[in-house]
Write an enzyme that holds these catalytic residues in place. Sequence first.
Site, PDB file in Angstrom:
ATOM      1  N   ASN A   7      -9.512   1.847  -0.666  1.00 40.40           N
ATOM      2  CA  ASN A   7      -8.443   2.394   0.150  1.00 40.40           C
ATOM      3  C   ASN A   7      -8.880   3.804   0.552  1.00 40.40           C
ATOM      4  O   ASN A   7      -8.738   4.746  -0.227  1.00 40.40           O
ATOM      5  CB  ASN A   7      -7.160   2.401  -0.688  1.00 40.40           C
ATOM      6  CG  ASN A   7      -5.972   2.925   0.076  1.00 40.40           C
ATOM      7  OD1 ASN A   7      -6.105   3.412   1.197  1.00 40.40           O
ATOM      8  ND2 ASN A   7      -4.801   2.838  -0.535  1.00 40.40           N
ATOM      9  N   ARG A  93      -8.291  -1.723   2.546  1.00 37.16           N
ATOM     10  CA  ARG A  93      -6.995  -1.494   3.185  1.00 37.16           C
ATOM     11  C   ARG A  93      -7.294  -0.841   4.529  1.00 37.16           C
ATOM     12  O   ARG A  93      -7.908   0.230   4.587  1.00 37.16           O
ATOM     13  CB  ARG A  93      -6.142  -0.562   2.327  1.00 37.16           C
ATOM     14  CG  ARG A  93      -4.874  -0.174   3.031  1.00 37.16           C
ATOM     15  CD  ARG A  93      -4.090   0.843   2.239  1.00 37.16           C
ATOM     16  NE  ARG A  93      -2.890   1.212   2.952  1.00 37.16           N
ATOM     17  CZ  ARG A  93      -2.429   2.446   3.024  1.00 37.16           C
ATOM     18  NH1 ARG A  93      -3.061   3.441   2.431  1.00 37.16           N
ATOM     19  NH2 ARG A  93      -1.323   2.695   3.681  1.00 37.16           N
ATOM     20  N   HIS A 182       2.962  -0.091   5.428  1.00 36.77           N
ATOM     21  CA  HIS A 182       3.277  -0.508   4.048  1.00 36.77           C
ATOM     22  C   HIS A 182       3.444  -2.030   3.944  1.00 36.77           C
ATOM     23  O   HIS A 182       4.095  -2.526   3.026  1.00 36.77           O
ATOM     24  CB  HIS A 182       4.606   0.119   3.531  1.00 36.77           C
ATOM     25  CG  HIS A 182       4.565   1.582   3.260  1.00 36.77           C
ATOM     26  ND1 HIS A 182       5.660   2.393   3.467  1.00 36.77           N
ATOM     27  CD2 HIS A 182       3.587   2.379   2.770  1.00 36.77           C
ATOM     28  CE1 HIS A 182       5.353   3.640   3.121  1.00 36.77           C
ATOM     29  NE2 HIS A 182       4.106   3.654   2.710  1.00 36.77           N
ATOM     30  N   ARG A 243       7.267  14.032   5.868  1.00 36.66           N
ATOM     31  CA  ARG A 243       7.531  13.529   7.238  1.00 36.66           C
ATOM     32  C   ARG A 243       9.033  13.455   7.489  1.00 36.66           C
ATOM     33  O   ARG A 243       9.795  13.055   6.609  1.00 36.66           O
ATOM     34  CB  ARG A 243       6.928  12.132   7.421  1.00 36.66           C
ATOM     35  CG  ARG A 243       5.445  12.141   7.591  1.00 36.66           C
ATOM     36  CD  ARG A 243       4.885  10.735   7.612  1.00 36.66           C
ATOM     37  NE  ARG A 243       4.040  10.512   6.463  1.00 36.66           N
ATOM     38  CZ  ARG A 243       3.651   9.323   6.003  1.00 36.66           C
ATOM     39  NH1 ARG A 243       4.027   8.229   6.609  1.00 36.66           N
ATOM     40  NH2 ARG A 243       2.887   9.233   4.957  1.00 36.66           N
ATOM     41  N   GLU A 386      -0.475  -2.577  -4.512  1.00 31.91           N
ATOM     42  CA  GLU A 386      -1.142  -2.886  -3.244  1.00 31.91           C
ATOM     43  C   GLU A 386      -2.600  -3.291  -3.453  1.00 31.91           C
ATOM     44  O   GLU A 386      -3.095  -4.189  -2.782  1.00 31.91           O
ATOM     45  CB  GLU A 386      -1.050  -1.680  -2.298  1.00 31.91           C
ATOM     46  CG  GLU A 386       0.359  -1.523  -1.740  1.00 31.91           C
ATOM     47  CD  GLU A 386       0.601  -0.173  -1.111  1.00 31.91           C
ATOM     48  OE1 GLU A 386       0.796   0.792  -1.882  1.00 31.91           O
ATOM     49  OE2 GLU A 386       0.606  -0.067   0.114  1.00 31.91           O
TER      50      GLU A 386
END
Length: 399
Positions: A7, A93, A182, A243, A386
């Site tokens: 990742n 990923r 996601h 964010r 993940e």
Amino acid sequence: MKILVMNSGSSSLKFQLFTGVELAVLASGVIEQIGDTIGHIKINFIDASGANKELKTEQVIPDHRSAIQLMEKLFLEQKILTDVSELTGVGHRVVHGGEAFYKPVQVTKEVLDGIKELIPLAPLHNPANIAGIEVLMEKIPDVPQVAVFDTAFHQTIPQHAYLYALPHELYEKHKVRRYGFHGTSHSYVSKKAAEYLNRPYEELKIITLHLGNGASAAAIDHGLCVDTSMGMTPLEGLVMGTRSGDIDPAILFYLARETGMDIPALDNLLNKESGLKGICGINDMRSIGELAAAGDTQAMLAFKIFCYRIKKYVGAYLAVLGGADCLVFTGGIGENDPEAREQCLLDLDGLGISLDPVKNTTRSDAVIEIQNSGSACTILVVPTDEEYAIAVQTLELLM
Ligand code: ADP
């Protein structure tokens, strides 16, 4: 059988090595501050005697190529691998798959070109993912590599939910639309929830809330994602660590006119200086919880705004789905912060969502059920994984 999952972020590389068909974790590590004055490396692994080991070091890591070389060196020095060519496959990923990639794919030159074409949609993320793939393609050309896209799970969202109310040619010419992110996590935890409930995935209406530093919600109708809160980029939707999530877009024009801020400054403002950090100065929810408990009013406000936005999306997705059988919390905050879970679902009893305050404080690494007996909707906390989900998809594709 050994599967490596990578990742790659713009200045980091997370990796996990799995072994056997059951995909047991052999090693996991993170290399951070790539390209900075000093890089940090941490790796946990199981040594030859079966003992858990941890190793931390610091050194200059100029780029992703050096980071991958370092990962390989650690694997060999610590005898985790005898040679990288013994890997069965590598799963990457990849953040943005655009409309072209709606499921995991084995990487070929054409696939790599396709991911490169999507760089304008994810200028910070896709180049790092591509760097990871290219270095390994050179190093171990015979080991198959698989790209697993963060956007793929959301490709079933119908047109009326993924299009913005903008001139249609912006979609046709510039691919301006909601993609969502996601996806690996939303897919993994919703399937885990169905497994836990012992019900067919295709029969359930599920709302998933992935609440970490980045945060997003998804509505899943009979096994298909039908809406999600992140948009063309991961900036839209919920309030996140740094964010803003949803804002009135006219705020940008106003700020440009009033303060002279240019595009990079506005980008930085919304992506790096807003969200929880913008409201109270810090982005870590654990520290915000501690400050709020000590009476810090800005921390309390940040927590309230974060949870209120989530509650609005839960309401919206209940309407989208026509009710939900199951609501899932996941991500660092979703899995570990009972107060946030309680605040997000406050006063939703009338909509069939009712938390049990005692069950909600249960700590577990497994799936837990936290609704009260009067709740029509089952509320679950499902730890996401993940990397494991990417390893499973990589293995499935290569078998
Ligand atoms: P990322 O999006 O970087 O993967 P994570 O899923 O690891 O993020 O979530 C990080 C967030 O989870 C941080 O805000 C952190 O403070 C929060 N978190 C982790 N543990 C707890 C906890 N015990 N209580 C409250 N928040 C927590």
